[in-house]
Design a protein around this motif. Structure first.
Motif, mmCIF file in Angstrom:
data_model
loop_
_atom_site.group_PDB
_atom_site.id
_atom_site.type_symbol
_atom_site.label_atom_id
_atom_site.label_comp_id
_atom_site.label_asym_id
_atom_site.label_seq_id
_atom_site.Cartn_x
_atom_site.Cartn_y
_atom_site.Cartn_z
ATOM 1 N N ASN A 240 0.812 -1.220 0.000
ATOM 2 C CA ASN A 240 0.000 0.000 0.000
ATOM 3 C C ASN A 240 0.843 1.267 0.000
ATOM 4 O O ASN A 240 0.326 2.353 0.241
ATOM 5 C CB ASN A 240 -0.934 0.007 1.211
ATOM 6 C CG ASN A 240 -0.174 -0.038 2.520
ATOM 7 O OD1 ASN A 240 1.057 -0.103 2.531
ATOM 8 N ND2 ASN A 240 -0.890 0.005 3.628
ATOM 9 N N SER A 241 2.154 1.111 -0.251
ATOM 10 C CA SER A 241 3.099 2.237 -0.308
ATOM 11 C C SER A 241 3.360 2.887 1.038
ATOM 12 O O SER A 241 4.038 3.912 1.097
ATOM 13 C CB SER A 241 2.645 3.312 -1.307
ATOM 14 O OG SER A 241 2.440 2.772 -2.592
ATOM 15 N N ASP A 242 2.846 2.313 2.120
ATOM 16 C CA ASP A 242 3.051 2.915 3.439
ATOM 17 C C ASP A 242 4.483 2.785 3.936
ATOM 18 O O ASP A 242 4.966 3.607 4.704
ATOM 19 C CB ASP A 242 2.107 2.256 4.459
ATOM 20 C CG ASP A 242 0.740 2.897 4.478
ATOM 21 O OD1 ASP A 242 -0.093 2.482 5.298
ATOM 22 O OD2 ASP A 242 0.507 3.812 3.664
ATOM 23 N N THR A 243 5.140 1.715 3.506
ATOM 24 C CA THR A 243 6.515 1.475 3.954
ATOM 25 C C THR A 243 7.427 1.400 2.740
ATOM 26 O O THR A 243 7.161 0.659 1.794
ATOM 27 C CB THR A 243 6.624 0.175 4.746
ATOM 28 O OG1 THR A 243 5.677 0.198 5.822
ATOM 29 C CG2 THR A 243 8.025 0.014 5.317
ATOM 30 N N ILE A 244 8.489 2.189 2.810
ATOM 31 C CA ILE A 244 9.436 2.277 1.695
ATOM 32 C C ILE A 244 10.837 2.247 2.268
ATOM 33 O O ILE A 244 11.101 2.791 3.341
ATOM 34 C CB ILE A 244 9.208 3.576 0.898
ATOM 35 C CG1 ILE A 244 7.952 3.455 0.026
ATOM 36 C CG2 ILE A 244 10.413 3.918 0.042
ATOM 37 C CD1 ILE A 244 7.585 4.734 -0.695
ATOM 38 N N GLY A 245 11.737 1.602 1.543
ATOM 39 C CA GLY A 245 13.122 1.568 1.958
ATOM 40 C C GLY A 245 14.060 1.684 0.765
ATOM 41 O O GLY A 245 13.724 1.252 -0.341
ATOM 42 N N HIS A 246 15.216 2.286 1.010
ATOM 43 C CA HIS A 246 16.221 2.431 -0.040
ATOM 44 C C HIS A 246 17.592 2.075 0.522
ATOM 45 O O HIS A 246 17.877 2.323 1.701
ATOM 46 C CB HIS A 246 16.258 3.865 -0.564
ATOM 47 C CG HIS A 246 15.000 4.315 -1.224
ATOM 48 N ND1 HIS A 246 14.653 3.961 -2.508
ATOM 49 C CD2 HIS A 246 13.987 5.082 -0.768
ATOM 50 C CE1 HIS A 246 13.487 4.504 -2.819
ATOM 51 N NE2 HIS A 246 13.051 5.189 -1.781
ATOM 52 N N ALA A 247 18.440 1.530 -0.322
ATOM 53 C CA ALA A 247 19.823 1.294 0.072
ATOM 54 C C ALA A 247 20.515 2.628 0.306
ATOM 55 O O ALA A 247 20.173 3.637 -0.324
ATOM 56 C CB ALA A 247 20.540 0.505 -1.018
ATOM 57 N N ASP A 248 21.490 2.636 1.185
ATOM 58 C CA ASP A 248 22.222 3.878 1.476
ATOM 59 C C ASP A 248 22.851 4.454 0.214
ATOM 60 O O ASP A 248 22.970 5.669 0.072
ATOM 61 C CB ASP A 248 23.301 3.616 2.530
ATOM 62 C CG ASP A 248 22.725 3.459 3.923
ATOM 63 O OD1 ASP A 248 23.464 2.988 4.805
ATOM 64 O OD2 ASP A 248 21.535 3.807 4.130
ATOM 65 N N SER A 249 23.259 3.556 -0.695
ATOM 66 C CA SER A 249 23.950 3.996 -1.906
ATOM 67 C C SER A 249 23.061 4.826 -2.831
ATOM 68 O O SER A 249 23.574 5.537 -3.703
ATOM 69 C CB SER A 249 24.495 2.786 -2.668
ATOM 70 O OG SER A 249 23.447 1.895 -2.989
#
Lengths: 107, 123
Positions: B54-63
């Motif tokens: 539902n797009s509530d949680t998002i994560g990205h690599a530090d890079s």
């Protein structure tokens, strides 16, 4: 970040051989460990999840074991189509991290 | 048949932007978290970004944090990766991947991968 270390980085084996690849996590990941097979020019293919559960459609010659920090992937009766690179991956926490890969080559 | 088809890759100059898309079919897209993973040709796999159903949680690599943004449009069965301020080290084959567990962003593996779209950052 959790570091995943595979060994060996490469191995040579003959058709019919049994091979074992190990994967070690830098901290405990319970059983949140997956194995993938990748052939040249192709996307990774899921083989094993939850350390030892076989993905639907994957032949039973592939098996996984382990929990905590140490895991293994075993391939029995190696066939020409099994020569590929194999990766482990933890999905215990973010960022998701992969082992460096193990290339299984024909002897 | 479950299928993921990436598009949008290409050659782009350093500092410019690119938007990748991943079209999903064969499953109920809005029930699964999705991810982007990249691979430099001949090298290993690197997780880039993930997004809950539902797009509530998002994560990205530090890079890529601060430069890349993952998003999805469940009405269009599509996943996106907006890549800004591209660097030479972003050159890679970008895969989208579906998780195997229904509804969860956490503790779910990747069961289906697309074929990838190549991004080359070079002047």
């Amino acid at each position: 970040d959790i570091q995943m270390t595979q060994s060996p980085s490469s191995l040579s084996a003959s058709v019919g051989d049994r091979v074992t690849i190990t994967c070690r996590a830098s901290q405990g990941i319970n059983n949140y460990l997956a194995w993938f097979q990748q052939k040249p020019g192709k996307a990774p293919k899921s083989l094993i999840y939850a350390a030892s559960s076989l993905r639907s459609g994957v032949p039973s010659k592939f098996s996984g074991s382990g929990s905590g920090t140490d895991f293994t992937l075993t391939i029995t009766s190696l066939q020409p189509e099994d020569f590929a690179t194999y990766y482990c991956q933890q999905y215990h926490s973010y960022p998701r991290t992969f082992g460096q890969g193990t290339k299984v080559e024909i002897k | 048949e479950v299928q993921l088809v990436e598009s949008g890759g290409g050659l782009v100059q350093p500092g410019r932007s690119l938007r990748l898309s991943c079209a999903a079919s064969g499953f109920t897209f809005d029930e699964y978290a999705m991810h982007w993973v990249r691979q430099v040709p001949g090298k290993g796999l690197e997780w880039v970004s993930g997004i809950s159903w539902n797009s509530d949680t998002i994560g990205h690599a530090d890079s890529v944090k601060g430069r890349f943004t993952i998003s999805r449009d469940n009405a269009k069965n599509s996943l996106y990766l907006q890549m800004n301020s591209l660097k030479a080290e972003d050159t890679a084959l970008y895969y989208c991947a579906k998780v195997g567990g229904l509804g969860s962003y956490y503790n779910t593996d990747f069961d289906i991968w697309g074929q990838g779209t190549m991004v080359t950052v070079s002047s």
